[in-house]
Design a protein around this motif. Structure first.
Motif, PDB file in Angstrom:
ATOM      1  N   ALA A  25       0.831  -1.210   0.000  1.00 48.30           N
ATOM      2  CA  ALA A  25       0.000   0.000   0.000  1.00 48.30           C
ATOM      3  C   ALA A  25       0.864   1.259   0.000  1.00 48.30           C
ATOM      4  O   ALA A  25       0.594   2.213  -0.741  1.00 48.30           O
ATOM      5  N   THR A  28       2.303   2.481  -3.322  1.00 45.18           N
ATOM      6  CA  THR A  28       1.423   3.149  -4.290  1.00 45.18           C
ATOM      7  C   THR A  28       1.270   4.636  -3.995  1.00 45.18           C
ATOM      8  O   THR A  28       0.612   5.345  -4.746  1.00 45.18           O
ATOM      9  N   THR A  29       1.868   5.103  -2.910  1.00 46.65           N
ATOM     10  CA  THR A  29       1.759   6.518  -2.552  1.00 46.65           C
ATOM     11  C   THR A  29       2.897   7.314  -3.188  1.00 46.65           C
ATOM     12  O   THR A  29       3.874   6.742  -3.682  1.00 46.65           O
ATOM     13  N   SER A  30       2.786   8.622  -3.141  1.00 49.44           N
ATOM     14  CA  SER A  30       3.831   9.467  -3.706  1.00 49.44           C
ATOM     15  C   SER A  30       5.024   9.637  -2.768  1.00 49.44           C
ATOM     16  O   SER A  30       6.052  10.180  -3.159  1.00 49.44           O
ATOM     17  N   GLU A  33       8.627   4.471  -2.697  1.00 46.32           N
ATOM     18  CA  GLU A  33       8.723   3.687  -3.924  1.00 46.32           C
ATOM     19  C   GLU A  33       9.123   2.269  -3.553  1.00 46.32           C
ATOM     20  O   GLU A  33       9.907   2.042  -2.634  1.00 46.32           O
TER      21      GLU A  33
END
Length: 52
Positions: A25, A28-30, A33
């Motif tokens: 999870a 998938t965030t900014s 990575e």
């Protein structure tokens, strides 16, 4: 520093499935990575997560 799921499991008291769910999870965030790389803890080439 990039860290693999196995080293995270060894460092905290959670199951491998929980770590995979969390790192997947976060990947998938900014802010994070998740990709192939060398783990800064065990020095093995694996899928690792790192802060951007």
């Amino acid at each position: 520093m990039a860290v693999c799921d196995s080293c995270i499991v060894d460092a905290v008291n959670v199951t491998p499935a929980q770590v995979a769910q969390i790192t997947g999870a976060l990947g998938t965030t900014s802010d994070f990575e998740r990709d192939k790389g060398v783990c800064g803890s065990c020095s093995q080439s694996k899928t690792v997560i790192r802060a951007k």
